[in-house]
Design a protein around this motif. Sequence first.
Motif, PDB file in Angstrom:
ATOM      1  N   HIS A   1      -3.152   4.702   7.804  1.00  0.00           N
ATOM      2  CA  HIS A   1      -3.620   6.037   7.429  1.00  0.00           C
ATOM      3  C   HIS A   1      -3.153   6.378   6.022  1.00  0.00           C
ATOM      4  O   HIS A   1      -1.963   6.378   5.728  1.00  0.00           O
ATOM      5  N   ARG A   2      -4.105   6.659   5.126  1.00  0.00           N
ATOM      6  CA  ARG A   2      -3.759   6.953   3.739  1.00  0.00           C
ATOM      7  C   ARG A   2      -4.226   8.337   3.282  1.00  0.00           C
ATOM      8  O   ARG A   2      -4.044   8.690   2.118  1.00  0.00           O
TER       9      ARG A   2
ATOM     10  N   PRO B   1      -7.723  14.672   7.313  1.00  0.00           N
ATOM     11  CA  PRO B   1      -6.295  14.332   7.270  1.00  0.00           C
ATOM     12  C   PRO B   1      -5.752  14.285   5.846  1.00  0.00           C
ATOM     13  O   PRO B   1      -6.359  13.674   4.965  1.00  0.00           O
ATOM     14  N   PRO B   2      -4.619  14.936   5.593  1.00  0.00           N
ATOM     15  CA  PRO B   2      -4.001  14.863   4.267  1.00  0.00           C
ATOM     16  C   PRO B   2      -3.256  13.540   4.096  1.00  0.00           C
ATOM     17  O   PRO B   2      -3.059  12.826   5.076  1.00  0.00           O
ATOM     18  N   PRO B   3      -2.816  13.233   2.873  1.00  0.00           N
ATOM     19  CA  PRO B   3      -3.016  13.948   1.616  1.00  0.00           C
ATOM     20  C   PRO B   3      -4.434  13.757   1.082  1.00  0.00           C
ATOM     21  O   PRO B   3      -5.178  12.894   1.553  1.00  0.00           O
TER      22      PRO B   3
ATOM     23  N   SER C   1     -12.288   1.198   4.371  1.00  0.00           N
ATOM     24  CA  SER C   1     -11.610  -0.053   4.723  1.00  0.00           C
ATOM     25  C   SER C   1     -10.197  -0.107   4.164  1.00  0.00           C
ATOM     26  O   SER C   1      -9.359  -0.882   4.633  1.00  0.00           O
ATOM     27  N   ARG C   2      -9.917   0.725   3.173  1.00  0.00           N
ATOM     28  CA  ARG C   2      -8.575   0.802   2.593  1.00  0.00           C
ATOM     29  C   ARG C   2      -7.688   1.795   3.331  1.00  0.00           C
ATOM     30  O   ARG C   2      -6.531   1.979   2.965  1.00  0.00           O
TER      31      ARG C   2
ATOM     32  N   SER D   1      -0.170   5.511  -1.809  1.00  0.00           N
ATOM     33  CA  SER D   1      -0.407   6.346  -0.632  1.00  0.00           C
ATOM     34  C   SER D   1       0.088   5.639   0.613  1.00  0.00           C
ATOM     35  O   SER D   1       0.502   4.490   0.587  1.00  0.00           O
ATOM     36  N   GLY D   2      -0.012   6.349   1.729  1.00  0.00           N
ATOM     37  CA  GLY D   2       0.324   5.748   3.009  1.00  0.00           C
ATOM     38  C   GLY D   2       1.818   5.632   3.244  1.00  0.00           C
ATOM     39  O   GLY D   2       2.647   6.001   2.443  1.00  0.00           O
TER      40      GLY D   2
END
Length: 324
Positions: free
Chosen positions: A49-50, A126-128, A75-76, A323-324
């Motif tokens: 989750h990013r 979903p954040p960020p 996909s990322r 991220s993530g």
Amino acid sequence: MTIIVDPDGPKLANVASNPIPDGVRLGYFKTSDQVRLRYAFWPRTGPVHRGTVCLVQGRTEFIEKYFETIADLRSRGFAVATFDWRGQGGSDRLIGNRGLGYVDQFSDYWCDLKSFHAEILLPDCPPPYYLVGHSMGGLVSLFAGVHDRLMFERIFVSAPMVALDKQPLSMGGMAKVAEVLSFLGLGQLPAGRQADKPMSEGTFPNNPLTSDKARYMRSVDVVRAEPGLGVGKPTIRWVAAAMAAMAEAGRDNFPGRIRVPLLMLAAARDEVVSSSAIEQLGLRLRTGRHAVIAGARHEMFVENDFIRGQVFAAFDAFITEQSG
């Protein structure tokens, strides 16, 4: 949340060359000034989750044009939320001639983005949040970085419309001329060259947008299937609004007003917006930088695989890996 329940509902064009990615949630929302915009949301497909990428388009574009890019982002590990600007795509058109691009003031696009953030992103995604914008959407994205440093963690823009080359006057001068014409009642008339033609197989050779014919033709297929998505020439009023916004982006104090981490990509072979202006802006940024993609034409997200690979390598280094 101002979501419109429409029994007919908004639709996405689905053509063989450009199938709709699975898992879409589609709807309308209303801006703070009561313009109805079409939006779409896709959850991530990657295992990590990013957060959510808010993807904003260039002039004349529509959600369907970015299906491949949406799949790449999902996909990322990113959810993707996107919408059609007022006056184009599946959103409300603002004047009687649906085939012309029109906006009253360029700040109306900021109203669209700000309303989308409040009505769709914050409650439902979903954040960020990361902002990715192309061309005209890239310029709106730069203003987002000026107006609110908390809306988005980072901003990534492709060929932002910060200036146009080969104009008879400066951006400010062009804005004043178009403003006078609008004042004289000509604002809804088309601007542009008589030689400009709608996209087709015949317009692909030497086009300024992409070297990739299959990707070029996908947009042609979409508009053939759903002609109502298409937009042609801008109006004089749109020119007045856009030129004034570009003139503001060219002011000496503009780079220092951007307060969000930013990466701008310029296309080395861009004939639509000014790559040199992007470079000049990039050199003066306090919270960002720029890069030039060699060999690329204006629409880097629909360029050939080699160029798209460079675009996503830059995206990954700037956003995915942070991220993530």
